[in-house]
Each structure stands twice: as structure tokens, then as C-alpha cells.
Design a protein around this motif. Structure first.
Motif, PDB file in Angstrom:
ATOM      1  N   PHE A  21       0.830  -1.203   0.000  1.00 45.62           N
ATOM      2  CA  PHE A  21       0.000   0.000   0.000  1.00 45.62           C
ATOM      3  C   PHE A  21       0.865   1.254   0.000  1.00 45.62           C
ATOM      4  O   PHE A  21       0.642   2.174  -0.792  1.00 45.62           O
ATOM      5  N   VAL A  22       1.853   1.309   0.874  1.00 50.79           N
ATOM      6  CA  VAL A  22       2.708   2.499   0.972  1.00 50.79           C
ATOM      7  C   VAL A  22       3.500   2.694  -0.323  1.00 50.79           C
ATOM      8  O   VAL A  22       3.600   3.817  -0.831  1.00 50.79           O
ATOM      9  N   ALA A  23       4.052   1.620  -0.866  1.00 46.97           N
ATOM     10  CA  ALA A  23       4.839   1.736  -2.099  1.00 46.97           C
ATOM     11  C   ALA A  23       3.996   2.257  -3.252  1.00 46.97           C
ATOM     12  O   ALA A  23       4.421   3.154  -3.991  1.00 46.97           O
ATOM     13  N   VAL A  24       2.793   1.728  -3.403  1.00 44.88           N
ATOM     14  CA  VAL A  24       1.922   2.156  -4.503  1.00 44.88           C
ATOM     15  C   VAL A  24       1.448   3.590  -4.287  1.00 44.88           C
ATOM     16  O   VAL A  24       1.422   4.394  -5.220  1.00 44.88           O
ATOM     17  N   TYR A  25       1.087   3.927  -3.056  1.00 43.89           N
ATOM     18  CA  TYR A  25       0.629   5.287  -2.757  1.00 43.89           C
ATOM     19  C   TYR A  25       1.725   6.305  -3.074  1.00 43.89           C
ATOM     20  O   TYR A  25       1.464   7.318  -3.733  1.00 43.89           O
ATOM     21  N   VAL A  26       2.937   6.041  -2.629  1.00 48.90           N
ATOM     22  CA  VAL A  26       4.042   6.977  -2.857  1.00 48.90           C
ATOM     23  C   VAL A  26       4.346   7.101  -4.350  1.00 48.90           C
ATOM     24  O   VAL A  26       4.576   8.211  -4.853  1.00 48.90           O
ATOM     25  N   THR A  27       4.317   6.001  -5.080  1.00 47.46           N
ATOM     26  CA  THR A  27       4.627   6.088  -6.504  1.00 47.46           C
ATOM     27  C   THR A  27       3.513   6.765  -7.303  1.00 47.46           C
ATOM     28  O   THR A  27       3.808   7.463  -8.279  1.00 47.46           O
ATOM     29  N   VAL A  28       2.264   6.587  -6.899  1.00 48.44           N
ATOM     30  CA  VAL A  28       1.174   7.291  -7.590  1.00 48.44           C
ATOM     31  C   VAL A  28       1.300   8.796  -7.364  1.00 48.44           C
ATOM     32  O   VAL A  28       1.175   9.591  -8.299  1.00 48.44           O
ATOM     33  N   VAL A  29       1.590   9.194  -6.136  1.00 45.75           N
ATOM     34  CA  VAL A  29       1.767  10.626  -5.850  1.00 45.75           C
ATOM     35  C   VAL A  29       3.000  11.166  -6.571  1.00 45.75           C
ATOM     36  O   VAL A  29       2.975  12.281  -7.113  1.00 45.75           O
ATOM     37  N   ALA A  30       4.068  10.373  -6.623  1.00 42.07           N
ATOM     38  CA  ALA A  30       5.271  10.804  -7.351  1.00 42.07           C
ATOM     39  C   ALA A  30       4.987  10.918  -8.853  1.00 42.07           C
ATOM     40  O   ALA A  30       5.496  11.824  -9.520  1.00 42.07           O
ATOM     41  N   GLY A  31       4.175  10.012  -9.391  1.00 35.65           N
ATOM     42  CA  GLY A  31       3.793  10.096 -10.801  1.00 35.65           C
ATOM     43  C   GLY A  31       2.977  11.342 -11.089  1.00 35.65           C
ATOM     44  O   GLY A  31       3.142  11.977 -12.128  1.00 35.65           O
ATOM     45  N   ALA A  45      -1.111  20.423 -22.334  1.00 37.98           N
ATOM     46  CA  ALA A  45      -1.886  19.475 -21.537  1.00 37.98           C
ATOM     47  C   ALA A  45      -1.346  18.062 -21.712  1.00 37.98           C
ATOM     48  O   ALA A  45      -1.054  17.605 -22.811  1.00 37.98           O
ATOM     49  N   LEU A  46      -1.191  17.383 -20.591  1.00 38.18           N
ATOM     50  CA  LEU A  46      -0.721  16.009 -20.581  1.00 38.18           C
ATOM     51  C   LEU A  46      -1.737  15.140 -19.849  1.00 38.18           C
ATOM     52  O   LEU A  46      -2.380  15.592 -18.909  1.00 38.18           O
ATOM     53  N   PRO A  47      -1.871  13.899 -20.240  1.00 40.65           N
ATOM     54  CA  PRO A  47      -2.757  13.008 -19.489  1.00 40.65           C
ATOM     55  C   PRO A  47      -2.113  12.645 -18.151  1.00 40.65           C
ATOM     56  O   PRO A  47      -0.921  12.359 -18.076  1.00 40.65           O
ATOM     57  N   ALA A  48      -2.896  12.689 -17.084  1.00 38.68           N
ATOM     58  CA  ALA A  48      -2.360  12.425 -15.754  1.00 38.68           C
ATOM     59  C   ALA A  48      -2.262  10.937 -15.471  1.00 38.68           C
ATOM     60  O   ALA A  48      -1.493  10.515 -14.619  1.00 38.68           O
ATOM     61  N   LEU A  49      -3.018  10.136 -16.144  1.00 37.95           N
ATOM     62  CA  LEU A  49      -3.133   8.723 -15.807  1.00 37.95           C
ATOM     63  C   LEU A  49      -1.915   7.866 -16.155  1.00 37.95           C
ATOM     64  O   LEU A  49      -1.471   7.092 -15.310  1.00 37.95           O
ATOM     65  N   PRO A  50      -1.330   7.948 -17.337  1.00 35.09           N
ATOM     66  CA  PRO A  50      -0.339   6.936 -17.724  1.00 35.09           C
ATOM     67  C   PRO A  50       0.905   6.868 -16.845  1.00 35.09           C
ATOM     68  O   PRO A  50       1.334   5.774 -16.494  1.00 35.09           O
ATOM     69  N   ILE A  51       1.484   7.985 -16.480  1.00 35.08           N
ATOM     70  CA  ILE A  51       2.723   7.961 -15.703  1.00 35.08           C
ATOM     71  C   ILE A  51       2.470   7.371 -14.327  1.00 35.08           C
ATOM     72  O   ILE A  51       3.192   6.462 -13.882  1.00 35.08           O
ATOM     73  N   SER A  52       1.455   7.837 -13.641  1.00 36.95           N
ATOM     74  CA  SER A  52       1.158   7.361 -12.290  1.00 36.95           C
ATOM     75  C   SER A  52       0.754   5.896 -12.283  1.00 36.95           C
ATOM     76  O   SER A  52       1.188   5.133 -11.416  1.00 36.95           O
ATOM     77  N   THR A  58       3.866  -1.029 -11.643  1.00 37.42           N
ATOM     78  CA  THR A  58       5.218  -1.579 -11.568  1.00 37.42           C
ATOM     79  C   THR A  58       5.630  -1.830 -10.130  1.00 37.42           C
ATOM     80  O   THR A  58       6.091  -2.925  -9.780  1.00 37.42           O
ATOM     81  N   PHE A  59       5.458  -0.834  -9.266  1.00 33.47           N
ATOM     82  CA  PHE A  59       5.843  -1.005  -7.875  1.00 33.47           C
ATOM     83  C   PHE A  59       4.908  -1.949  -7.133  1.00 33.47           C
ATOM     84  O   PHE A  59       5.324  -2.589  -6.171  1.00 33.47           O
ATOM     85  N   PHE A  60       3.662  -2.055  -7.571  1.00 34.37           N
ATOM     86  CA  PHE A  60       2.748  -3.032  -6.986  1.00 34.37           C
ATOM     87  C   PHE A  60       3.311  -4.438  -7.158  1.00 34.37           C
ATOM     88  O   PHE A  60       3.402  -5.212  -6.197  1.00 34.37           O
ATOM     89  N   PHE A  61       3.695  -4.784  -8.376  1.00 38.34           N
ATOM     90  CA  PHE A  61       4.209  -6.132  -8.621  1.00 38.34           C
ATOM     91  C   PHE A  61       5.581  -6.344  -8.002  1.00 38.34           C
ATOM     92  O   PHE A  61       5.869  -7.421  -7.484  1.00 38.34           O
TER      93      PHE A  61
END
Length: 81
Positions: A21-31, A45-52, A58-61
Motif C-alpha cells: 500500500f505504501v509503495a503504490v501510494y508513494v509512486t502514484v503521488v510521485a507520478g 496538456a498532458l494526461p495524468a493517468l499513464p505515468i502514475s 510496476t511497484f505493486f508487482f
């Protein structure tokens, strides 16, 4: 719409354990922060979804398949002492 995907990913990570949970949360916020940085650099304008989502999945797995088993083994070996 993007927040639905973020919440599903983070919710799924929370089901697998606190570390995931912590790893995914931190990486989504970093994205999201990375997307905002790229927005400031490119001024379009850039899409917000792909990077996060890419970093989050990736970090989830990585965390679920590598970090969690390693920490579980460390805890078990420590308890055996």
C-alpha cells in the motif's frame, strides 16, 4: 475519472499488505508530481493517468513479488532466534 483508477489500484494494494500500500501510494503521488513537472516544462496538456498508473502497477508487482516475501522471511528468521 483518473481518481477512480488511482483508488482502485491503491485499494488493491492495501489488500496485499501495508508495505505494498505504501509503495503504490508513494509512486502514484510521485507520478502525479512528475506529470505536473512535465506540464510546467512543456506548457501543454498532458494526461495524468499513464505515468502514475505505470509506476503504481510496476511497484505493486515489485513489492508484492519481491519485497513482501523477503520481509516475511526476515521476520520469520528473526523470530526463530
Amino acid at each position: 475519472g483518473d481518481f477512480v483508477f488511482y483508488s482502485v489500484l491503491i485499494g488493491r494494494a492495501a489488500l496485499n499488505g501495508f508495505g505494498t500500500f505504501v509503495a503504490v501510494y508513494v509512486t502514484v503521488v510521485a507520478g502525479l508530481a512528475g506529470t505536473l513537472f512535465l506540464l510546467a516544462v512543456y506548457h501543454k496538456a498532458l494526461p495524468a493517468l499513464p505515468i502514475s498508473i505505470f509506476f503504481g502497477v510496476t511497484f505493486f508487482f515489485i513489492t508484492d513479488m519481491l519485497v513482501t516475501p523477503m520481509t516475511n522471511n526476515l521476520v520469520l528468521s528473526y523470530q526463530a532466534l
